[in-house]
Design an enzyme around this catalytic site. Structure first.
Site, PDB file in Angstrom:
ATOM      1  N   ASP A   1      -2.569 -10.158   6.851  1.00 20.06           N
ATOM      2  CA  ASP A   1      -1.245 -10.193   5.844  1.00 20.06           C
ATOM      3  C   ASP A   1      -0.122 -10.811   6.786  1.00 20.06           C
ATOM      4  OD1 ASP A   1       0.419  -7.957   3.494  1.00 20.06           O
ATOM      5  OD2 ASP A   1       0.147  -9.997   3.881  1.00 20.06           O
TER       6      ASP A   1
ATOM      7  N   PHE B   1       0.708  -1.319   0.047  1.00 20.65           N
ATOM      8  CA  PHE B   1       0.012  -0.010  -0.066  1.00 20.65           C
ATOM      9  C   PHE B   1       0.802   1.388   0.073  1.00 20.65           C
ATOM     10  CE2 PHE B   1      -3.026  -3.176   1.427  1.00 20.65           C
ATOM     11  CZ  PHE B   1      -4.133  -2.585   0.657  1.00 20.65           C
TER      12      PHE B   1
END
Ligand code: R61
Length: 308
Positions: free
Chosen positions: A152, A36
Site C-alpha cells: 500500500d 483499517f
C-alpha cells in the site's frame, strides 16, 4: 504490600515501556482514518501534569475487511521494524474490559506527505523531493531485507517527520513473502488501491518487491505533482479509461490500458531523468523493473547532478 501476589502481577507492566495504560492515555484530537482504522493524537501522561509524550494511537475499527487478527499482525509487523525511514512503534494499549486494543506510535507533527506537499508547494524543490524519494527507497530496501511487501505504498501513507525527513507508515496491508516463493498471493483483495497496483497485482493478486517498486514509481509521480489532487493517479487513470464505469470492471479497463502501454503522463516541469525513473518502475514485466537499491543509487546520482 508490593510483595503480595496482586502487586507482583501488576508491577512488571510499569517496567514494560511498550504497555500503555488506558487511564493515562489522554485523547486530544483525531488525525485521520485509514483503510483499517482511525488514528488519534493522544498524550500519554502518567504523571497527570501534561509533561507526557504526544503519541499517535491507531484504533481498530472492525469492519468487513479488518479483524482483530489482521490488526494484531499489523502491530507485530511494526513492532519488529527498526529503521529511520519507518514510523516508530511505541507499544500497545489494551482497553479494560472491551476486547479491542490500540497501536501506539511516535507522533510526527507535520502529517502526511499529501498535506505537506500541498501546503509547502512553493518551497519544496525537486532536490528535496528526490531526498524524500531516496528515504522512502531506503525504507523499502529495509523492508525487503525482512521479506516484507508493503502492498500500500502511496503518498497518503508517507508521513513527514521534518522538512528533511519522511517515514513510511500504515502497515495494514503488509505481508511476509513465504520462504519458498518470490511473491505473495492475496485471496481476499478487499478495498484495493488499484491505481497504485502493478499489472500482475491487478490481474493475479500477485504481490512482490517488484510490485512495491511499481507503487514506488506512482509515489514518485505524486511527489513531482506536489500531490496535487487534479493530477492524482486515480483521476488521471479514470480520465484515460473514460467514465463508462459499467462492464468491464474498472480494474479490467485499467489492466487493459496498462497492457497497451499507457502510463501516467510526465508531471509538469519534471526533469526527463526523473520521469525516466518512474518509467523504469512501470515496466510491464516485473522482472525487468529495477530493485530498490538500484533505484536508490540512480536517485543519489540525479541528486549529485542537481547539486552541481
Ligand atoms: C503514526 C502517525 C504518526 N504521526 C502522525 N501525524 C499526523 C499529524 C497530522 F497533523 C496529521 C493531519 C494533518 C492534516 N490535518 C488536517 C489533520 C491532521 C496527520 F494525518 C498525521 N500520524 C500518524 N499516523 C496517521 C495519522 C492519520 C492518518 F490518516 C494515517 N493514515 C493514512 C492512511 C492510512 S492511516 O490511517 O494509517 C496515519
Amino acid at each position: 504490600v508490593t510483595q503480595s501476589p496482586v502487586w507482583r502481577a501488576i508491577s512488571p507492566a510499569q517496567h514494560d515501556q511498550t504497555l500503555f495504560e488506558e487511564r493515562h492515555l489522554r485523547y486530544i484530537h483525531p488525525l485521520g482514518k485509514g483503510n483499517f482504522g482511525s488514528v488519534e493524537l493522544c498524550r500519554y501522561d502518567p504523571l497527570g501534569d501534561n509533561t507526557g509524550e504526544l503519541v499517535a494511537v491507531k484504533k481498530l475499527q472492525p469492519n468487513k475487511q479488518s479483524t482483530l487478527e489482521d490488526f494484531k499482525k499489523e502491530v507485530k509487523t511494526l513492532s519488529i521494524l527498526h529503521c529511520d525511514y519507518i514510523v516508530k512503534y511505541r507499544g500497545v494499549c489494551y482497553s479494560t474490559g472491551r476486547l479491542s486494543m490500540s497501536l501506539v506510535m511516535e507522533y510526527l507533527p507535520n502529517g502526511s506527505l499529501i498535506g505537506y506537499m500541498e501546503n509547502n508547494r512553493h518551497n519544496v524543490t525537486p532536490r528535496r523531493m528526490l531526498l524524500f524519494a531516496s528515504q522512502i527507497c531506503k525504507g523499502m530496501e529495509y523492508l525487503q531485507t525482512l521479506r516484507y511487501v508493503h502492498r500500500d505504498l502511496a503518498a497518503r501513507n508517507i508521513l513527514v517527520a521534518s522538512e528533511s525527513l519522511v517515514k513510511i507508515a500504515d502497515f495494514g496491508l503488509t505481508k511476509v513473502i513465504p520462504c519458498d516463493k518470490e511473491y505473495y498471493r492475496v485471496t481476499q483483495p478487499g478495498e484495493s488501491p488499484i491505481f497504485w497496483y502493478a499489472p500482475e497485482s491487478i490481474n493475479e493478486s500477485r504481490f512482490s518487491h517488484k510490485s512495491d517498486v511499481w507503487s514506488f514509481g506512482v509515489v514518485l509521480h505524486e511527489l513531482f505533482c506536489y500531490c496535487d489532487t487534479n493530477s492524482n493517479p486515480k483521476r488521471l487513470c479514470m480520465q484515460e479509461i473514460g467514465h463508462n464505469v459499467q462492464s468491464p470492471s474498472i480494474s479490467m479497463q485499467l489492466a487493459n490500458i496498462l497492457k497497451n502501454n499507457w502510463r501516467l503522463p510526465a508531471p509538469p516541469n519534471c526533469q526527463p531523468k526523473v520521469y525516466n525513473l518512474m518509467k523504469q518502475c512501470w515496466v510491464y514485466n516485473f522482472e525487468e523493473r529495477p530493485c530498490f537499491s538500484d533505484l536508490g543509487n540512480q536517485i543519489e546520482t540525479i541528486m549529485q547532478d542537481e547539486r552541481e
